[in-house]
Design a protein around this motif. Structure first.
Motif, short mmCIF file in Angstrom:
data_model
loop_
_atom_site.label_atom_id
_atom_site.label_comp_id
_atom_site.label_asym_id
_atom_site.label_seq_id
_atom_site.Cartn_x
_atom_site.Cartn_y
_atom_site.Cartn_z
N MET A 294 43.40 -18.64 16.65
CA MET A 294 42.44 -19.14 17.65
C MET A 294 42.19 -20.63 17.47
SD MET A 294 39.75 -15.95 17.71
CE MET A 294 38.61 -16.71 18.88
N ALA A 295 42.14 -21.08 16.22
CA ALA A 295 41.97 -22.52 15.96
C ALA A 295 43.15 -23.31 16.49
CB ALA A 295 41.79 -22.76 14.46
N PHE A 296 44.35 -22.74 16.34
CA PHE A 296 45.54 -23.39 16.89
C PHE A 296 45.46 -23.48 18.41
CE2 PHE A 296 49.65 -22.49 18.94
CZ PHE A 296 50.32 -23.67 18.64
N VAL A 297 45.06 -22.39 19.06
CA VAL A 297 44.95 -22.37 20.52
C VAL A 297 43.88 -23.35 20.99
CG1 VAL A 297 44.34 -20.95 22.53
CG2 VAL A 297 45.75 -19.99 20.70
N GLU A 298 42.80 -23.45 20.23
CA GLU A 298 41.67 -24.30 20.61
C GLU A 298 42.08 -25.75 20.80
OE1 GLU A 298 37.03 -24.48 19.26
OE2 GLU A 298 38.53 -24.70 17.66
N LYS A 299 43.09 -26.20 20.06
CA LYS A 299 43.52 -27.59 20.17
C LYS A 299 44.06 -27.91 21.56
CE LYS A 299 44.79 -27.76 15.25
NZ LYS A 299 45.92 -27.81 14.28
N GLN A 300 44.67 -26.93 22.21
CA GLN A 300 45.22 -27.15 23.54
C GLN A 300 44.36 -26.57 24.65
OE1 GLN A 300 49.42 -26.56 24.27
NE2 GLN A 300 49.90 -26.63 22.09
N LYS A 301 43.64 -25.51 24.36
CA LYS A 301 42.81 -24.86 25.38
C LYS A 301 41.41 -24.59 24.83
CE LYS A 301 46.46 -22.69 28.15
NZ LYS A 301 46.12 -23.41 29.40
N PRO A 302 40.65 -25.63 24.59
CA PRO A 302 39.31 -25.44 24.01
C PRO A 302 38.39 -24.61 24.90
CG PRO A 302 39.62 -27.70 24.79
CD PRO A 302 40.96 -27.06 24.81
N ALA A 303 38.54 -24.72 26.21
CA ALA A 303 37.67 -23.95 27.11
C ALA A 303 37.91 -22.45 26.97
CB ALA A 303 37.89 -24.40 28.55
N LEU A 304 39.15 -22.07 26.72
CA LEU A 304 39.48 -20.66 26.57
C LEU A 304 38.83 -20.08 25.32
CD1 LEU A 304 41.02 -18.10 27.32
CD2 LEU A 304 43.06 -19.09 26.23
N ILE A 305 38.92 -20.79 24.21
CA ILE A 305 38.29 -20.32 22.98
C ILE A 305 36.77 -20.35 23.12
CG2 ILE A 305 38.02 -20.73 20.51
CD1 ILE A 305 40.77 -19.62 21.38
N ALA A 306 36.24 -21.36 23.77
CA ALA A 306 34.79 -21.42 24.00
C ALA A 306 34.31 -20.22 24.81
CB ALA A 306 34.43 -22.72 24.71
N THR A 315 29.04 -20.44 19.23
CA THR A 315 29.47 -21.72 19.80
C THR A 315 30.59 -22.37 19.00
OG1 THR A 315 27.74 -22.91 18.56
CG2 THR A 315 27.19 -22.18 20.81
N GLN A 316 30.74 -21.98 17.76
CA GLN A 316 31.75 -22.58 16.88
C GLN A 316 32.68 -21.51 16.32
OE1 GLN A 316 31.98 -25.90 16.47
NE2 GLN A 316 30.20 -26.18 17.81
N LEU A 317 33.94 -21.84 16.22
CA LEU A 317 34.91 -20.91 15.65
C LEU A 317 34.58 -20.59 14.20
CD1 LEU A 317 37.39 -19.28 16.36
CD2 LEU A 317 38.80 -21.30 15.90
N ALA A 359 51.92 -20.96 22.75
CA ALA A 359 52.86 -20.36 21.80
C ALA A 359 53.06 -21.27 20.59
CB ALA A 359 54.20 -20.11 22.49
N PRO A 360 52.91 -20.74 19.38
CA PRO A 360 53.13 -21.54 18.19
C PRO A 360 54.61 -21.68 17.86
CG PRO A 360 52.54 -19.33 17.54
CD PRO A 360 52.46 -19.36 19.06
N THR A 361 54.95 -22.77 17.22
CA THR A 361 56.28 -22.92 16.64
C THR A 361 56.29 -22.22 15.27
OG1 THR A 361 55.74 -24.96 15.46
CG2 THR A 361 56.53 -25.17 17.75
N GLU A 362 57.45 -22.14 14.68
CA GLU A 362 57.52 -21.53 13.35
C GLU A 362 56.69 -22.33 12.34
OE1 GLU A 362 60.87 -20.08 10.07
OE2 GLU A 362 61.43 -20.39 12.17
N GLN A 363 56.69 -23.65 12.48
CA GLN A 363 55.89 -24.47 11.57
C GLN A 363 54.40 -24.23 11.79
OE1 GLN A 363 56.92 -26.38 8.92
NE2 GLN A 363 54.71 -26.33 8.54
N ASP A 364 54.00 -24.02 13.04
CA ASP A 364 52.59 -23.70 13.32
C ASP A 364 52.19 -22.39 12.66
OD1 ASP A 364 52.23 -25.95 15.02
OD2 ASP A 364 53.06 -24.84 16.73
N VAL A 365 53.06 -21.39 12.75
CA VAL A 365 52.78 -20.10 12.14
C VAL A 365 52.65 -20.26 10.63
CG1 VAL A 365 53.71 -17.79 11.70
CG2 VAL A 365 53.85 -18.77 13.99
N LYS A 366 53.56 -21.03 10.04
CA LYS A 366 53.49 -21.30 8.60
C LYS A 366 52.15 -21.93 8.24
CE LYS A 366 58.43 -21.93 7.57
NZ LYS A 366 59.45 -22.88 7.09
N SER A 367 51.73 -22.88 9.03
CA SER A 367 50.47 -23.59 8.75
C SER A 367 49.28 -22.65 8.80
CB SER A 367 50.28 -24.74 9.74
OG SER A 367 51.30 -25.71 9.59
N ILE A 368 49.30 -21.72 9.77
CA ILE A 368 48.21 -20.75 9.88
C ILE A 368 48.17 -19.85 8.64
CG2 ILE A 368 47.32 -18.78 11.19
CD1 ILE A 368 48.58 -20.12 13.70
#
Length: 376
Positions: A294-306, A315-317, A359-368
């Motif tokens: 969700m934190a990863f998604v929030e970077k691109q779609k903050p309104a969706l996570i909100a 109000t906060q993740l 959609a995360p990349t493989e590096q994004d998944v690793k980071s999570i």
């Protein structure tokens, strides 16, 4: 907005709903196959109620009680042969996601000659045994979905049969069967239901209908959290009363209806390896990685996570992360080598390839993974 909504399962909900609606079984045939795990359906009373209802309608039955946790492909074939040998007309499955998922595969295999290598290709004829589902945990929502998720050793993960043919015809939802569930099982299954609703809203297949169902499911989960947290704190199962169990059951059914429309996303893709390799309960595995995704998604779609957090009354993740920390406790340990392996496997799933709004990349998944398991 273009979307399709299809949920053909007839749901009966409430105390003693099986016995009170026993006439439903008559329309399905004269001989039933009961599919369960080794003991839980006997202990929680669901098997007794099903047998009572079948006897009231003069319906014969046989019992297949060999389903293990995280059912295998082999188990599904074994059960289908049992069904053929006994000439059953329909299947009644009682339990959590494992018996229900296995039973769906059995219903398909009992009527069709499908080679193991073709089991997941989606190319099936219309012939399948009718399925009646009786959930005894509140998590998977399998009682209202068209998915059969099986352990697939060939790919060292879980793989789904996805076909509208295996939607259960009927689901009986009675919270009394959950009353003896341990605290950990109650929490893990509830978190599984939550992950379905949240991931449903993060799916590219979400719609106004699925989001409405997801939001109501999330509200029910949050409503039950104070009771679950207090039960954990006091280590007192009795605090989780029948009213809370009922709300959790409704939460899971609604969440199942969500993923029947949307499927799941990266959270499930990442969780599969945690379950397969580390034997971490499916719902718990999802919960461990969900805030990070969700934190990863929030970077691109903050309104969706909100929007999702707002339904939770947050109000906060970080508030959501803190809640799951209380519910799930300390996480298991994995290695950097594990992260590399699990990330590569997650990227092979359709959950990520075709179903994520972000959609995360493989590096994004690793980071999570790295952040969640303190390896960064």
């Amino acid at each position: 907005m273009n979307y399709k909504y299809h949920m053909p399962t007839k749901v009966f909900s409430g105390k003693d709903c099986i016995v009170n609606n026993s006439e439903v079984f008559k329309s399905l045939g004269t001989k039933a196959m009961l599919v369960t795990g080794r003991s839980s359906a006997k202990k929680n009373g669901s098997q007794d109620d099903v047998i009572k209802a079948l006897k009231a309608e003069g319906i014969e039955y046989v019992i297949f009680d060999q389903v293990m946790a995280n059912p295998t492909i082999a188990c599904s074939y074994q059960g289908s042969e049992f069904a053929k040998q006994h000439g059953v007309d329909f299947i009644i499955t009682m339990g959590g996601g494992s018996p229900m998922d296995a039973a769906k595969a059995m219903a398909l295999l009992a009527k069709q000659n499908i080679k193991e290598e073709d089991l997941f290709n989606g190319q099936y004829s219309q012939d399948v045994l009718p399925i009646v589902a009786v959930p005894t945990t509140a998590g998977t929502g399998s009682e209202v979905t068209q998915y059969s998720i099986l352990t697939n050793d060939a790919v060292e993960s879980k793989t789904s049969i996805a076909s509208e043919l295996i939607f259960p015809k009927v689901a009986f939802v009675d919270a009394k069967y959950m009353m003896g569930l341990p605290i950990a099982t109650t929490v893990n299954t509830a978190v599984d239901a939550l992950s379905h609703s949240v991931e449903g809203m993060l799916s590219i297949r979400s719609s106004v209908v699925s989001d409405a169902l997801a939001k109501e499911s999330i509200k029910l989960f949050v409503k039950c959290c104070p009771v679950m947290c207090e039960a954990i704190k006091q280590d007192d199962l009795s605090l989780i009363n029948e009213s809370t169990r009922y709300d959790l059951m409704q939460c899971a059914v609604l969440a199942g209806m969500v993923i029947a429309q949307t499927g799941t996303t990266a959270g499930h893709a990442m969780g599969y390896s945690l379950t397969y390799f580390k034997d971490i309960d499916h719902g718990r595995a999802n919960g461990l990685v969900l805030p990070g995704y969700m934190a990863f998604v929030e970077k691109q779609k903050p309104a969706l996570i909100a929007e999702i957090l707002s339904v939770m009354g947050m109000t906060q993740l970080s508030e959501f992360r803190d809640l799951l920390d209380v519910l799930l406790g300390e996480s298991e340990q994995i290695s950097i080598a594990d992260v590399d392996k699990y990330s590569a496997k997650a990227m092979l799933t359709g959950n990520i390839k075709a179903n994520c709004k972000v959609a995360p990349t493989e590096q994004d998944v690793k980071s999570i993974f790295m952040e969640r398991f303190d390896l960064a």
